[in-house]
Scaffold this motif. Sequence first.
Motif, PDB file in Angstrom:
ATOM      1  N   TRP A 291       0.832  -1.221   0.000  1.00  0.00           N
ATOM      2  CA  TRP A 291       0.000   0.000   0.000  1.00  0.00           C
ATOM      3  C   TRP A 291       0.864   1.268   0.000  1.00  0.00           C
ATOM      4  O   TRP A 291       0.791   2.096  -0.904  1.00  0.00           O
TER       5      TRP A 291
ATOM      6  N   TRP B 102       2.194   3.829  -2.850  1.00  0.00           N
ATOM      7  CA  TRP B 102       1.766   5.237  -2.811  1.00  0.00           C
ATOM      8  C   TRP B 102       2.957   6.167  -3.048  1.00  0.00           C
ATOM      9  O   TRP B 102       2.889   7.123  -3.830  1.00  0.00           O
TER      10      TRP B 102
ATOM     11  N   PRO C 270      -6.795   4.097  -6.351  1.00  0.00           N
ATOM     12  CA  PRO C 270      -6.787   3.361  -5.076  1.00  0.00           C
ATOM     13  C   PRO C 270      -6.289   1.924  -5.185  1.00  0.00           C
ATOM     14  O   PRO C 270      -6.342   1.311  -6.248  1.00  0.00           O
TER      15      PRO C 270
ATOM     16  N   LYS D 121      -4.561   1.863   8.502  1.00  0.00           N
ATOM     17  CA  LYS D 121      -4.629   3.296   8.158  1.00  0.00           C
ATOM     18  C   LYS D 121      -4.365   4.148   9.394  1.00  0.00           C
ATOM     19  O   LYS D 121      -3.661   5.158   9.332  1.00  0.00           O
TER      20      LYS D 121
ATOM     21  N   ASN E 160      -5.156  11.331  -2.568  1.00  0.00           N
ATOM     22  CA  ASN E 160      -6.113  10.534  -3.349  1.00  0.00           C
ATOM     23  C   ASN E 160      -5.472   9.272  -3.916  1.00  0.00           C
ATOM     24  O   ASN E 160      -6.131   8.260  -4.105  1.00  0.00           O
TER      25      ASN E 160
ATOM     26  N   VAL F  65      -5.296   6.107  -1.340  1.00  0.00           N
ATOM     27  CA  VAL F  65      -6.527   5.503  -0.808  1.00  0.00           C
ATOM     28  C   VAL F  65      -6.447   3.982  -0.893  1.00  0.00           C
ATOM     29  O   VAL F  65      -5.922   3.425  -1.857  1.00  0.00           O
TER      30      VAL F  65
ATOM     31  N   THR G 206      -9.145   0.817  -0.531  1.00  0.00           N
ATOM     32  CA  THR G 206     -10.548   0.429  -0.337  1.00  0.00           C
ATOM     33  C   THR G 206     -10.611  -1.035   0.085  1.00  0.00           C
ATOM     34  O   THR G 206      -9.666  -1.801  -0.147  1.00  0.00           O
TER      35      THR G 206
END
Length: 303
Positions: free
Chosen positions: A97, A101, A108, A125, A144, A147, A149
């Motif tokens: 993740w 990023w 996402p 998170k 953004n 993110v 999900t």
Amino acid sequence: MNQLKKSLFVLFIILYAAACNADFIKVTLLGTGSPRPSIDRYGPSVLVEVGGKHLLFDSGRGVVQRLKQLEVSLSDIHHVFLTHLHSDHISALDDVWLTGWIYQRPSPLNVYGPKGTKSYVENLKQAYAFDVQLRNQYSGLDLNAGVMTTSEIEPGVIYSENGIRVTAFLVNHKPVDPAYGYRIDFGKRSVVISGDTTYSQSLVDHTLGVDLLVHEIMSVKSKILEKNPRLQKIQHYHTSPEQLAKVLEKTKPRAAVMTHVIVIGNSEDDVLQQVTDHYAGDVYMGHDLMSIELGNNIKVIPY
Ligand SMILES: [Zn+2]
Ligand SMILES: [Zn+2]
């Protein structure tokens, strides 16, 4: 005229071969280990390259390093499918993740998994909130793009895009419940990933006639097993070589490869032998970064 017929026939054969080859899946074992730390076998994770997508199944220890070895960019990983929430299968989700990023994944990261996945992801998170905020404020990283999900899944088709279909089915890893296996279909090609399980009828039902079965294995020398109640409990929710041979005999995949390799007191060659004593088809001992290409032919490529 005869010449024209001949040319059309050759063209038809070429187009037919091209159409068949369009149904192509590449599977790479990123990590073939278990919770036990190993420098040769990283934590469980399988990369499936299909229809222009990079799908990740489980996210065990070292997955990011293995992707780097393959020169697969983390920004290309948008979907992670978790088989179950044992730590060895999820412990590097934060790395996929956040490092993704940092390398500016443009959209996402979608995580699919059993009940409990939402809580795990939300807690991740929270754990990294300080770092995320800092990187956004100091380095200007786009929030953004960071993110993540979550979809808590039920058995059935859970992902469908560009002709790719991922089906989740329950396996038997009790007391870990639910625990899922996954089947990936693309045109004529299909792969099943067992996740962690002992013999499972549901896995047999979903594996009938697939191109490739990626299946876990555990083998402990009987003298050691007899004296060790803890190992007996662990063996109880994993698959022995004899059980795997039974699965293969019933499902007859075009090829099978063993992963999540737990071998105690025996050699890996012994384990392969124990399976092939009861099953005559193509079966391989998996190793990290081994690839299996599924087209008209099946190609197994050791790293
Ligand atoms: Zn495991
Ligand atoms: Zn497990």
